[in-house]
Design a protein around this motif. Structure first.
Motif, PDB file in Angstrom:
ATOM      1  N   ALA A  42       0.837  -1.206   0.000  1.00  0.00           N
ATOM      2  CA  ALA A  42       0.000   0.000   0.000  1.00  0.00           C
ATOM      3  C   ALA A  42       0.868   1.250   0.000  1.00  0.00           C
ATOM      4  CB  ALA A  42      -0.923  -0.010   1.217  1.00  0.00           C
ATOM      5  N   MET A  43       1.981   1.214   0.735  1.00  0.00           N
ATOM      6  CA  MET A  43       2.905   2.348   0.745  1.00  0.00           C
ATOM      7  C   MET A  43       3.502   2.576  -0.644  1.00  0.00           C
ATOM      8  SD  MET A  43       6.453   3.052   0.742  1.00  0.00           S
ATOM      9  CE  MET A  43       7.320   1.658   1.472  1.00  0.00           C
ATOM     10  N   LEU A  44       3.905   1.483  -1.312  1.00  0.00           N
ATOM     11  CA  LEU A  44       4.466   1.617  -2.651  1.00  0.00           C
ATOM     12  C   LEU A  44       3.435   2.195  -3.619  1.00  0.00           C
ATOM     13  CD1 LEU A  44       6.469  -1.741  -2.981  1.00  0.00           C
ATOM     14  CD2 LEU A  44       7.382   0.536  -2.525  1.00  0.00           C
ATOM     15  N   ALA A  45       2.207   1.702  -3.548  1.00  0.00           N
ATOM     16  CA  ALA A  45       1.152   2.197  -4.443  1.00  0.00           C
ATOM     17  C   ALA A  45       0.874   3.674  -4.193  1.00  0.00           C
ATOM     18  CB  ALA A  45      -0.120   1.371  -4.255  1.00  0.00           C
ATOM     19  N   ALA A  46       0.834   4.064  -2.917  1.00  0.00           N
ATOM     20  CA  ALA A  46       0.532   5.456  -2.577  1.00  0.00           C
ATOM     21  C   ALA A  46       1.618   6.413  -3.042  1.00  0.00           C
ATOM     22  CB  ALA A  46       0.340   5.588  -1.068  1.00  0.00           C
ATOM     23  N   THR A  47       2.833   5.898  -3.189  1.00  0.00           N
ATOM     24  CA  THR A  47       3.959   6.747  -3.601  1.00  0.00           C
ATOM     25  C   THR A  47       4.331   6.553  -5.066  1.00  0.00           C
ATOM     26  OG1 THR A  47       5.509   5.069  -2.751  1.00  0.00           O
ATOM     27  CG2 THR A  47       4.927   6.897  -1.278  1.00  0.00           C
ATOM     28  N   GLY A  48       3.514   5.775  -5.793  1.00  0.00           N
ATOM     29  CA  GLY A  48       3.747   5.596  -7.223  1.00  0.00           C
ATOM     30  C   GLY A  48       4.942   4.737  -7.560  1.00  0.00           C
ATOM     31  N   ARG A  49       5.319   3.838  -6.649  1.00  0.00           N
ATOM     32  CA  ARG A  49       6.474   2.967  -6.875  1.00  0.00           C
ATOM     33  C   ARG A  49       6.040   1.567  -7.268  1.00  0.00           C
ATOM     34  NH1 ARG A  49      10.305   3.086  -1.809  1.00  0.00           N
ATOM     35  NH2 ARG A  49      11.192   1.367  -3.044  1.00  0.00           N
ATOM     36  N   SER A  50       6.866   0.906  -8.072  1.00  0.00           N
ATOM     37  CA  SER A  50       6.592  -0.461  -8.495  1.00  0.00           C
ATOM     38  C   SER A  50       7.120  -1.453  -7.467  1.00  0.00           C
ATOM     39  CB  SER A  50       7.266  -0.737  -9.843  1.00  0.00           C
ATOM     40  OG  SER A  50       7.238  -2.127 -10.145  1.00  0.00           O
ATOM     41  N   PRO A  51       6.425  -2.577  -7.267  1.00  0.00           N
ATOM     42  CA  PRO A  51       6.928  -3.614  -6.357  1.00  0.00           C
ATOM     43  C   PRO A  51       7.891  -4.589  -7.039  1.00  0.00           C
ATOM     44  CG  PRO A  51       4.777  -4.250  -7.154  1.00  0.00           C
ATOM     45  CD  PRO A  51       5.059  -2.888  -7.750  1.00  0.00           C
ATOM     46  N   MET A  52       8.203  -4.388  -8.316  1.00  0.00           N
ATOM     47  CA  MET A  52       8.957  -5.380  -9.076  1.00  0.00           C
ATOM     48  C   MET A  52      10.438  -5.426  -8.685  1.00  0.00           C
ATOM     49  SD  MET A  52       6.805  -6.983 -10.900  1.00  0.00           S
ATOM     50  CE  MET A  52       7.940  -7.906 -11.951  1.00  0.00           C
ATOM     51  N   ARG A  53      10.941  -6.656  -8.634  1.00  0.00           N
ATOM     52  CA  ARG A  53      12.358  -6.888  -8.417  1.00  0.00           C
ATOM     53  C   ARG A  53      12.985  -7.377  -9.713  1.00  0.00           C
ATOM     54  NH1 ARG A  53      15.865  -8.887  -4.155  1.00  0.00           N
ATOM     55  NH2 ARG A  53      16.968  -7.331  -5.397  1.00  0.00           N
ATOM     56  N   ALA A  54      14.222  -6.938  -9.963  1.00  0.00           N
ATOM     57  CA  ALA A  54      14.970  -7.448 -11.103  1.00  0.00           C
ATOM     58  C   ALA A  54      15.255  -8.935 -10.899  1.00  0.00           C
ATOM     59  CB  ALA A  54      16.283  -6.671 -11.247  1.00  0.00           C
ATOM     60  N   SER A  55      15.357  -9.672 -11.993  1.00  0.00           N
ATOM     61  CA  SER A  55      15.619 -11.114 -11.935  1.00  0.00           C
ATOM     62  C   SER A  55      16.915 -11.389 -11.179  1.00  0.00           C
ATOM     63  CB  SER A  55      15.753 -11.673 -13.356  1.00  0.00           C
ATOM     64  OG  SER A  55      14.663 -11.285 -14.159  1.00  0.00           O
ATOM     65  N   HIS A  56      16.887 -12.360 -10.263  1.00  0.00           N
ATOM     66  CA  HIS A  56      18.090 -12.622  -9.479  1.00  0.00           C
ATOM     67  C   HIS A  56      18.067 -14.007  -8.847  1.00  0.00           C
ATOM     68  CE1 HIS A  56      15.139 -11.048  -6.599  1.00  0.00           C
ATOM     69  NE2 HIS A  56      15.730 -11.838  -5.720  1.00  0.00           N
ATOM     70  N   LEU A  57      19.252 -14.427  -8.438  1.00  0.00           N
ATOM     71  CA  LEU A  57      19.466 -15.681  -7.725  1.00  0.00           C
ATOM     72  C   LEU A  57      20.231 -15.355  -6.445  1.00  0.00           C
ATOM     73  CD1 LEU A  57      19.536 -18.839  -7.639  1.00  0.00           C
ATOM     74  CD2 LEU A  57      21.613 -18.711  -9.037  1.00  0.00           C
ATOM     75  N   HIS A  58      19.702 -15.791  -5.295  1.00  0.00           N
ATOM     76  CA  HIS A  58      20.304 -15.482  -3.994  1.00  0.00           C
ATOM     77  C   HIS A  58      21.455 -16.432  -3.657  1.00  0.00           C
ATOM     78  CE1 HIS A  58      17.136 -12.782  -2.254  1.00  0.00           C
ATOM     79  NE2 HIS A  58      16.348 -13.436  -3.097  1.00  0.00           N
ATOM     80  N   PHE A  59      22.481 -15.879  -2.994  1.00  0.00           N
ATOM     81  CA  PHE A  59      23.583 -16.680  -2.451  1.00  0.00           C
ATOM     82  C   PHE A  59      23.874 -16.240  -1.020  1.00  0.00           C
ATOM     83  CE2 PHE A  59      24.335 -17.201  -6.927  1.00  0.00           C
ATOM     84  CZ  PHE A  59      25.033 -18.389  -7.082  1.00  0.00           C
TER      85      PHE A  59
END
Length: 294
Positions: free
Chosen positions: A203-220
């Protein structure tokens, strides 16, 4: 603002600061006094209404209510405000050619399955097969044998295993580097996905016009005796989200080439891929000495 009002506000700050004078732990005292100073500075700068302050408290309460052993909304909040990356920067100072660290994220799980070198962490998760290989060494160039390498990622649909309701374990595992420091395993070609955005952080991201998307990645997560534990990702070269990652986790040195392989291309270990397309990536990991930990 009148002088009288300014004096009232400053007097309150001083009284709150003084309340920590008897704190026996010097570090805790330092932290609490700094927290109070910055918090009151924020309040006096923004000057929220009482209704706005209550909305802020309600927001944090909602973050707490949504947090459990499968979802960490507070980590999401820290990540999306850049606080996680700032803490990582402070605690992982640049050292020689050591691999850069990035955010831990909310989806790490203890006791992941062990896979042998060349094994498959996918565990049945949907996605294009990806061959990952590289080596672990220290900053003197010596191979690090027996380094524990934890790996985890989202599936092709953008979900981690803990986001499903069936208690599956997939797209995660751990292995150990060989005598030459080398490692290799099958995973899934990373794809973009949104962080969970059905709660207060979303909701905070939507209210501030930000996208929730993450760039493609693999965790280590890589650890070895006498060396600084590394938490990092590798990102996919060419991903259009590299410059707008919702948690500010991308670093240029962690962007890698995932080479697409046409159906029928023989994989390095002779695995039968049933004429499916696959990819491969090379990632060498350099660990700083433990003494380099801030």
């Amino acid at each position: 603002m009148s002088r009288e009002q300014q004096a009232r506000e400053e007097e309150l700050v001083e009284r709150v600061l003084a309340s920590f004078d008897g704190t026996p732990d010097p570090r805790l005292k330092e932290i609490m006094r700094s927290l109070v100073t910055h918090l009151h500075g924020f309040l006096r700068d923004v000057r929220p209404t009482e209704q706005e302050w209550k909305r802020g408290i309600d927001f944090l309460t909602a973050v707490g209510h949504l947090t459990d052993d499968r979802r960490q909304e507070f980590i999401l909040l820290s990540d999306t405000l850049g606080a996680s990356m700032q803490t990582i920067a402070i605690n992982n100072e640049a050292y020689a050619d050591a691999t850069e660290a990035t955010v831990f994220g909310p989806f790490f799980v203890e006791n992941s399955p062990h896979v042998e070198l060349g094994g498959d962490i996918a565990g049945g998760a949907n996605g294009e097969p990806c061959w990952v290989e590289g080596a672990v060494r220290d900053t003197a160039g010596q191979p690090v044998a027996g380094a524990r390498i934890e790996v985890w990622e989202a599936d092709q649909d953008g979900f981690y295993d803990v986001q499903y309701d069936d208690d599956r374990t997939a797209a995660r595992g751990h292995l150990f580097s060989g005598a030459d420091g080398g490692f290799r395993f099958w995973a899934i070609t990373p794809t973009p996905y949104p962080i969970p955005h059905d709660g207060p952080v979303g909701a905070m991201l939507a209210a501030t016009g930000r996208s929730p998307m993450r760039a493609s990645h693999l965790h280590f997560l890589v650890s070895a005796e006498g060396l600084r534990t590394l938490v990092t990702h590798i990102f996919v070269e060419g991903d259009e989200l590299l410059d707008s990652d919702s948690v500010f986790g991308v670093k240029d040195s962690l962007v890698k080439t995932f080479e697409k392989q046409a159906p029928g291309t023989p994989p390095p270990d002779g695995r039968d891929l049933n004429d499916r397309p696959w990819s491969r990536v090379h990632f060498d990991i350099v660990l700083a000495p433990a003494a380099a930990q801030a």
